[in-house]
Design an enzyme around this catalytic site. Structure first.
Site, PDB file in Angstrom:
ATOM      1  N   ASP A 177      41.482  15.988 -15.101  1.00  0.00           N
ATOM      2  CA  ASP A 177      41.014  17.035 -14.199  1.00  0.00           C
ATOM      3  C   ASP A 177      40.255  16.375 -13.049  1.00  0.00           C
ATOM      4  O   ASP A 177      39.374  15.538 -13.278  1.00  0.00           O
ATOM      5  CB  ASP A 177      40.103  18.019 -14.938  1.00  0.00           C
ATOM      6  N   GLU A 215      46.083  29.757 -18.275  1.00  0.00           N
ATOM      7  CA  GLU A 215      44.709  29.607 -18.753  1.00  0.00           C
ATOM      8  C   GLU A 215      44.396  30.849 -19.570  1.00  0.00           C
ATOM      9  O   GLU A 215      44.275  31.949 -19.032  1.00  0.00           O
ATOM     10  CB  GLU A 215      43.751  29.456 -17.572  1.00  0.00           C
TER      11      GLU A 215
END
Length: 254
Positions: free
Chosen positions: A14, A133
């Site tokens: 990330d 998500e």
């Protein structure tokens, strides 16, 4: 004895600005270091793929990863998936020219689902990864899809949305459990199972890996790949150790 199912082990990175970061529930971010140094290390340790996500890209409506991807693609020879802030065919083209093999699209796909088919038509379904998500909405199951790195509700049921995305041309699913992400408490097995049951494309599960036993538990759900971040970044396990544990658990790993 192996399960017969080949399971890929993916290093997830990330990115925020120039830094590799890590959070819990996609929040409370800590800087880990230089993304390219880590990417090369994970590749050399045996990662099957690398996954780069620009975690603030959708918020600021841009993706800053092209330079990072170019540098990584010069030094690693496994597939690279890029996500975060990809909103158009032009954005996909930029990522592919930078060295990406696949793009993961979440926010823009929810906003305009036709984008999935457009990417699949131009680049092939294998390039179009739908990013999900997921946050659990009840104890018995049921998950809502979120966007903008787990910040924004969509009102979309995860399983129904995954089915639609695959029908529209997505060739792979990147499934992140926001509830388990960064907790080291294990994967959301019911989520993985329900999504794998709903579609016939590869599913990568992300969020929650903590100990060796988690690998066998999640492989039984039918996932094709397991994304790992926290354990690698903080050197709790190397990629080679994770693969050894996976093989010992009966998984077919490279």
């Amino acid at each position: 004895m192996t399960t017969g199912r080949h399971v890929r082990i993916i290093a997830r990175l990330d990115i925020k600005g120039p830094n590799l970061i890590k959070g819990v529930h996609l929040e409370g971010l800590r800087v880990v270091g230089d993304p390219n140094e880590h990417a090369v290390r994970y590749y050399e340790e045996g990662a099957d793929e690398l996954l780069f996500i620009d975690i603030v890209a959708s918020l600021y409506q841009r993706n800053n990863l092209s330079d990072i991807i170019k540098r990584a693609a010069d030094r690693v020879y496994v597939p690279i998936t890029v996500g975060g802030g990809i909103r158009s065919l032009a954005d996909v083209a930029t990522m592919m020219m930078s060295g990406a093999d696949k793009v993961a699209i979440n926010t823009a796909a929810i906003a305009r689902p036709e984008l999935i088919g457009e990417v699949a038509k131009r680049y092939g379904s294998q390039c179009m990864v739908v990013g999900i998500e997921a946050k659990r909405v009840s104890r018995d199951g049921g998950w809502e899809a979120y966007t903008d790195n787990g910040r924004e509700r969509t009102g979309r049921d995860v399983v129904e949305w995954v089915k639609e995305a695959v029908d529209r041309g997505a060739g792979e699913v990147l499934l992140t459990s926001v509830d388990m992400e960064g907790t080291r408490k294990g994967f959301d097995l019911q989520l993985a199972h329900d999504v794998c049951d709903a579609v016939n494309v590869p599913v990568t599960i992300s969020g929650g890996f903590g100990k060796a036993e988690d690998l066998a538990a999640v492989a039984a759900t039918g996932v094709s790949a397991i994304a790992v971040a926290d354990a690698l970044h903080w050197k709790r396990m190397s990629m080679a150790e994770i693969k050894r544990h996976a093989a010992a658990a009966g998984l077919d790993v490279r």
